[in-house]
Motif scaffolding. Structure first.
Motif, PDB file in Angstrom:
ATOM      1  N   THR A 167      -5.340  14.933 -21.219  1.00 55.05           N
ATOM      2  CA  THR A 167      -5.263  14.830 -22.670  1.00 55.05           C
ATOM      3  C   THR A 167      -5.061  16.167 -23.340  1.00 55.05           C
ATOM      4  OG1 THR A 167      -7.652  15.035 -22.910  1.00 55.05           O
ATOM      5  CG2 THR A 167      -6.761  12.821 -22.653  1.00 55.05           C
ATOM      6  N   SER A 204       5.976  10.557 -25.255  1.00 58.47           N
ATOM      7  CA  SER A 204       5.332  10.373 -23.948  1.00 58.47           C
ATOM      8  C   SER A 204       5.643  11.553 -23.041  1.00 58.47           C
ATOM      9  CB  SER A 204       5.798   9.065 -23.314  1.00 58.47           C
ATOM     10  OG  SER A 204       5.489   7.969 -24.150  1.00 58.47           O
ATOM     11  N   SER A 260       1.059  13.633 -25.769  1.00 56.71           N
ATOM     12  CA  SER A 260       1.294  12.465 -26.616  1.00 56.71           C
ATOM     13  C   SER A 260       0.556  12.571 -27.946  1.00 56.71           C
ATOM     14  CB  SER A 260       0.856  11.188 -25.883  1.00 56.71           C
ATOM     15  OG  SER A 260      -0.526  11.250 -25.559  1.00 56.71           O
ATOM     16  N   SER A 278      -1.086  15.942 -20.962  1.00 60.41           N
ATOM     17  CA  SER A 278      -0.347  15.064 -21.866  1.00 60.41           C
ATOM     18  C   SER A 278      -0.167  15.719 -23.225  1.00 60.41           C
ATOM     19  CB  SER A 278      -1.098  13.740 -22.034  1.00 60.41           C
ATOM     20  OG  SER A 278      -0.500  12.955 -23.046  1.00 60.41           O
ATOM     21  N   GLU A 284      12.464   9.817 -19.676  1.00 61.34           N
ATOM     22  CA  GLU A 284      11.107   9.545 -20.141  1.00 61.34           C
ATOM     23  C   GLU A 284      10.158   9.342 -18.970  1.00 61.34           C
ATOM     24  OE1 GLU A 284       8.798   6.886 -23.515  1.00 61.34           O
ATOM     25  OE2 GLU A 284      10.983   6.920 -23.387  1.00 61.34           O
ATOM     26  N   GLY A 285       9.010  10.002 -19.038  1.00 65.21           N
ATOM     27  CA  GLY A 285       8.033   9.939 -17.950  1.00 65.21           C
ATOM     28  C   GLY A 285       8.163  11.082 -16.967  1.00 65.21           C
ATOM     29  N   SER A 332      10.912  11.329 -27.835  1.00 63.42           N
ATOM     30  CA  SER A 332       9.832  10.609 -27.158  1.00 63.42           C
ATOM     31  C   SER A 332       8.542  11.407 -27.193  1.00 63.42           C
ATOM     32  CB  SER A 332      10.213  10.324 -25.704  1.00 63.42           C
ATOM     33  OG  SER A 332       9.093   9.814 -24.986  1.00 63.42           O
ATOM     34  N   THR A 369       7.519  16.617 -28.783  1.00 63.51           N
ATOM     35  CA  THR A 369       8.280  15.465 -28.324  1.00 63.51           C
ATOM     36  C   THR A 369       9.559  15.963 -27.668  1.00 63.51           C
ATOM     37  OG1 THR A 369       9.428  15.215 -30.448  1.00 63.51           O
ATOM     38  CG2 THR A 369       7.360  14.012 -30.165  1.00 63.51           C
TER      39      THR A 369
END
Length: 371
Positions: free
Chosen positions: A51, A347, A357, A355, A313-314, A345, A341
């Motif tokens: 996170t 993600s 996000s 992460s 993505e990912g 995106s 981003t």
């Protein structure tokens, strides 16, 4: 003072007072420097799994950690009674870099005073510095007093007379190191220098003006982009990578003067992608095919969108690049949180499983290099 010194001091003072000529006029440009003079040679994070994206090696501090708190600089634990602090040291390439150190403070000793003592050449705490880094303050310098004026966000440091025993070529480096170290302390934005109880109106050897309190607007490791007139420029602070003699990577901040811009934040990341001018000492943190499509401010954070045609993505992005983006945006906008981003995106993860996000905080402690 010689006629040359008088003229030089006047010229430098004029450069230090360029609040309009060295600023852009648009988004985030209010953070541009009012104190930079031309170069002579023309931070709280939580490290919870995936996170938080700014733990590990990455620079600038705004707080201090004591026993009972975990370190976020390289995962180094803070033992009971120890305090984390950031000091700016000279590396093997003669560039200043932030280094996170652990210290046990005496009963009457503050973190700021210990940090300054660590920066004294040949001082009693020199063994605490990691290999490949050296102190910048003249040998024999002592800190007579360090006063913090909380309501002014100012630190006033009084050095002993030995503070004036340095080579003229090291003057700016000393000013930068002291300023950036003290402004790494919580709540400190301005620094005032004294020597033997007398406020310094200029540095004692080469006369660098100290008419106003010092801030990070003095810059660090200054350089000028090719073809730029410093009197019509905007300063941006970037973070590139270097290696210790033991092959540990660390970040080095560089303040680059670029052509005036109305979007300092976007320009800073574009310069970050362009890479370092000194490829012998520094290495890039991003590939040149990355583009900046948008930078905008939200309520309490900055959002940047990067374009990468090869990105799926990912897919994990390079951690070193994303951390450098967070550091540069935080330094150049004054915002402590950054959201990244890629191709629109949100993600986004890096190759250290962090992460992006949600907005991430700039790191408090960086470059935790083993001694």
């Amino acid at each position: 003072m010689t006629h040359y010194r008088v003229l030089r001091k006047a010229a430098l003072a004029g450069v230090l007072a360029l609040p309009i000529l060295t600023t852009g006029c648009g988004l985030f440009s209010e953070q541009a420097s009012q104190q930079i003079d031309p170069p002579q040679n023309a931070e709280q994070t939580s490290s919870t799994g995936a996170t938080n994206a700014t733990g590990g090696a990455a620079p600038t501090a705004q707080n201090e950690t004591t026993a009972g708190q975990s370190a976020d600089a390289g995962g180094e634990a803070v033992a009971e009674g120890q305090t984390q602090m950031t000091v700016y040291l000279r590396d093997q390439n003669r560039l200043l870099a932030p280094v996170t150190v652990l210290a046990t403070l005496g009963a009457e000793e503050s973190a700021g005073q210990r940090a300054l003592e660590l920066m004294v050449q040949g001082g009693p705490n020199e063994s605490e510095l990691p290999g490949g880094f050296e102190a910048v303050l003249p040998a024999g310098t002592s800190v007579n007093k360090l006063e913090i004026i909380a309501d002014q966000k100012k630190a006033i440091v009084d050095f002993s007379k030995a503070f004036g025993n340095y080579a003229a070529a090291d003057e700016r480096r000393i000013v930068e190191a002291v300023t950036w170290t003290l402004t790494s302390l919580p709540g400190i934005e301005k620094v005032e220098l004294s020597m033997d109880g007398a406020k310094l109106g200029e540095m004692p050897v080469d006369g660098l003006p100290l008419d106003e309190a010092l801030t990070r607007a003095v810059g660090i490791n200054l350089e000028t982009a090719e073809g730029v007139d410093y009197s019509q420029s905007t300063p941006v602070t970037l973070y590139f990578s270097a290696m210790t003699p033991n092959d540990e990577s660390y970040y080095v901040p560089v303040t680059r003067l670029i052509n005036r811009t109305d979007n300092k934040a976007k320009a800073a990341i574009q310069e970050l992608i362009a890479g370092p001018s000194d490829l012998k000492s520094l290495t890039p943190v991003a590939t040149p095919d990355i583009q900046v499509t948008d930078v905008k401010k939200e309520k309490d954070f900055v959002t940047i969108d990067l374009k990468d045609e090869a990105y799926q993505e990912g897919q994990a992005m390079p951690a070193q690049m994303l951390k450098a983006v967070v550091l540069a945006l935080a330094e150049n906008t004054g915002y402590a949180k950054v959201k990244i981003t890629v191709n629109g995106s949100a993600s986004v993860i890096d190759n250290e499983n962090n992460s992006y996000s949600e907005p991430v905080d700039k790191p408090v402690y960086v470059n935790a290099i083993k001694s």
